[in-house]
Design an enzyme around this catalytic site. Structure first.
Site, mmCIF file in Angstrom:
data_model
loop_
_atom_site.group_PDB
_atom_site.id
_atom_site.type_symbol
_atom_site.label_atom_id
_atom_site.label_comp_id
_atom_site.label_asym_id
_atom_site.label_seq_id
_atom_site.Cartn_x
_atom_site.Cartn_y
_atom_site.Cartn_z
ATOM 1 N N LYS A 19 0.357 -1.356 0.377
ATOM 2 C CA LYS A 19 0.061 0.057 0.060
ATOM 3 C C LYS A 19 0.734 0.834 0.012
ATOM 4 O O LYS A 19 1.880 1.568 0.827
ATOM 5 C CB LYS A 19 -1.072 0.209 1.346
ATOM 6 C CG LYS A 19 -1.842 1.724 1.658
ATOM 7 C CD LYS A 19 -2.781 0.879 2.590
ATOM 8 C CE LYS A 19 -1.851 0.985 3.941
ATOM 9 N NZ LYS A 19 -2.157 3.023 3.591
ATOM 10 N N ASP B 140 -3.574 4.135 -1.500
ATOM 11 C CA ASP B 140 -4.667 5.060 -0.690
ATOM 12 C C ASP B 140 -4.442 6.094 -0.271
ATOM 13 O O ASP B 140 -4.039 6.707 0.772
ATOM 14 C CB ASP B 140 -4.057 3.540 1.158
ATOM 15 C CG ASP B 140 -4.465 4.421 1.799
ATOM 16 O OD1 ASP B 140 -6.141 5.038 1.744
ATOM 17 O OD2 ASP B 140 -4.134 4.274 3.229
ATOM 18 N N LYS C 272 -6.869 7.875 0.095
ATOM 19 C CA LYS C 272 -8.625 8.130 0.515
ATOM 20 C C LYS C 272 -9.053 9.664 0.204
ATOM 21 O O LYS C 272 -9.093 11.000 0.930
ATOM 22 C CB LYS C 272 -8.142 8.251 1.990
ATOM 23 C CG LYS C 272 -7.972 7.265 2.758
ATOM 24 C CD LYS C 272 -7.599 7.654 4.473
ATOM 25 C CE LYS C 272 -7.057 6.294 5.214
ATOM 26 N NZ LYS C 272 -5.665 5.606 5.348
ATOM 27 N N ASP D 151 -13.376 14.780 -1.647
ATOM 28 C CA ASP D 151 -13.474 16.387 -2.512
ATOM 29 C C ASP D 151 -14.476 16.284 -2.928
ATOM 30 O O ASP D 151 -15.854 16.071 -2.962
ATOM 31 C CB ASP D 151 -12.441 16.935 -3.187
ATOM 32 C CG ASP D 151 -11.953 18.209 -3.478
ATOM 33 O OD1 ASP D 151 -13.112 18.871 -3.466
ATOM 34 O OD2 ASP D 151 -10.886 18.010 -3.121
ATOM 35 N N THR E 171 -9.736 3.690 11.526
ATOM 36 C CA THR E 171 -9.183 3.098 12.304
ATOM 37 C C THR E 171 -8.491 3.189 13.648
ATOM 38 O O THR E 171 -8.930 2.696 15.201
ATOM 39 C CB THR E 171 -8.969 1.853 12.545
ATOM 40 O OG1 THR E 171 -7.968 2.530 12.011
ATOM 41 C CG2 THR E 171 -9.810 0.651 11.727
ATOM 42 N N ARG F 56 3.186 -1.255 10.475
ATOM 43 C CA ARG F 56 4.002 -1.357 11.349
ATOM 44 C C ARG F 56 4.725 -2.571 12.263
ATOM 45 O O ARG F 56 6.461 -2.797 12.082
ATOM 46 C CB ARG F 56 3.642 -0.523 13.114
ATOM 47 C CG ARG F 56 4.483 1.227 12.564
ATOM 48 C CD ARG F 56 3.783 2.259 13.114
ATOM 49 N NE ARG F 56 2.101 2.160 12.890
ATOM 50 C CZ ARG F 56 1.002 2.831 14.075
ATOM 51 N NH1 ARG F 56 2.368 3.918 14.982
ATOM 52 N NH2 ARG F 56 -0.023 3.091 12.978
HETATM 53 O O1 C5P Z 1 0.850 0.326 10.786
HETATM 54 P P1 C5P Z 1 -0.559 0.091 11.136
HETATM 55 O O2 C5P Z 1 -0.391 -0.823 10.574
HETATM 56 O O3 C5P Z 1 -0.766 0.723 12.634
HETATM 57 O O4 C5P Z 1 -0.860 0.440 9.495
HETATM 58 C C1 C5P Z 1 -1.875 1.101 9.130
HETATM 59 C C2 C5P Z 1 -2.235 1.627 7.939
HETATM 60 O O5 C5P Z 1 -3.621 1.689 7.467
HETATM 61 C C3 C5P Z 1 -1.297 2.937 7.382
HETATM 62 O O6 C5P Z 1 -1.069 3.277 6.989
HETATM 63 C C4 C5P Z 1 -2.808 3.859 7.803
HETATM 64 O O7 C5P Z 1 -2.921 5.173 7.064
HETATM 65 C C5 C5P Z 1 -4.216 2.801 6.670
HETATM 66 N N1 C5P Z 1 -5.346 2.818 8.076
HETATM 67 C C6 C5P Z 1 -5.770 3.049 8.607
HETATM 68 N N2 C5P Z 1 -7.581 3.094 8.771
HETATM 69 C C7 C5P Z 1 -7.978 2.989 8.412
HETATM 70 C C8 C5P Z 1 -7.698 3.592 6.970
HETATM 71 C C9 C5P Z 1 -5.864 2.891 6.887
HETATM 72 O O8 C5P Z 1 -4.822 3.095 9.629
HETATM 73 N N3 C5P Z 1 -9.119 3.777 8.462
#
Ligand code: C5P
Length: 255
Positions: free
Chosen positions: A50, A77, A79, A82, A134, A225
């Site tokens: 992603k 991604d 998002k 607009d 989230t 992460r």
């Molecule tokens: O490091 P981590 O596993 O928390 O990364 C989550 C990824 O998912 C990030 O790139 C974040 O931008 C993306 N994301 C999210 N919640 C959402 C949509 C995308 O955490 N609702």
């Protein structure tokens, strides 16, 4: 029900990860060099990747092309949120990058979602909608004047996205079972907020383990992460895929 052992899994002929990897690794890196160095350590048969706002703003379409040339399918991604015309044109531009999946915010509303769908017809790049981030919890919803708890808001936004013909939604793994009940199987549930048992949630609020997310009906898991900060990302990826595979086999084997 016990999870099938890896040998039993292989024997059932249900190995799936080489054909349709369920993990999407979030490449949350600041520049092209770091992102490519890291991606080169991954196997395109074991994951998709992603590219989000930070990396795309720094490295742009060239980075997407380079990652695709390494054999990876890309979830862009960005998002988008607009006015409908702007989002439709942005979606068209993103689809020209031959990405596997892209997303927009369901909070942009019906006209924005429909304009995006029209700009990126079904069957080419998958177009999904973010329901609620989230990282948001009830108090955040109250701050911006949204009534109801996160589950209710997510449900409403997911139904709206479905009604506008989108291919799926991004949601918390905890919300997946409720959404699976009201949508059919072809509607993708993509879940970030995934953490290994006992790991730090970082700023994510509504988290789950990979096994639990699959059991809840998720189709694809966005994981950042826990993989990007691991000493051995390939090994972690393998463990995660094994956990997912076990959960999927268990589901398929269930009467
Ligand atoms: O490091 P981590 O596993 O928390 O990364 C989550 C990824 O998912 C990030 O790139 C974040 O931008 C993306 N994301 C999210 N919640 C959402 C949509 C995308 O955490 N609702």
């Amino acid at each position: 029900m016990p999870v099938l052992s890896p040998s039993k899994v292989a024997a059932t002929g249900l190995r799936w990860c080489m054909k349709n990897p369920r993990i999407i690794v979030a490449l949350d890196f600041p520049d092209l060099k770091q992102a490519l160095n890291f991606t080169a350590r991954l196997d395109p048969a074991a994951c998709r990747v992603k590219v989000g706002k930070e990396l795309f703003t720094a490295a742009g379409p060239l980075l997407v092309e380079k990652i695709r040339n390494l054999g990876f399918e890309v979830f862009l991604d960005l998002k988008f949120h607009d006015i409908p015309t702007t989002v439709a044109n942005a979606c068209k531009a993103a689809a020209r990058l031959d990405v596997w999946m892209m997303n927009i915010h369901a909070l942009g509303g019906r006209r924005m979602l429909s304009a995006a769908r029209e700009a990126v017809p079904a069957g080419v790049t998958k177009l999904i909608a973010v329901t609620l981030l989230t990282s948001m919890e009830r108090s955040d919803l109250n701050d911006i004047g949204l009534e109801g708890n996160p589950e209710e808001v997510v449900r409403r936004l997911a139904l709206l996205a479905w009604d506008c013909g989108l291919d799926g939604v991004v949601c918390s793994p905890l919300e997946a079972p409720g959404l699976r009940e009201i949508t059919d199987e072809g509607f993708y549930l993509v879940t970030p907020g995934i953490r290994l048992a006992q790991a730090s949630p970082d700023e994510q609020k509504r988290v789950s383990t990979p096994r639990h997310a699959i059991e809840n009906g998720a189709d694809y898991l966005v994981i950042g992460r826990p993989i990007t900060q691991a000493m051995d990302p390939g090994l972690i990826l393998q463990r995660l895929n094994d956990e997912i595979e076990g959960a999927m086999c268990q589901i398929k084997a269930a009467p």
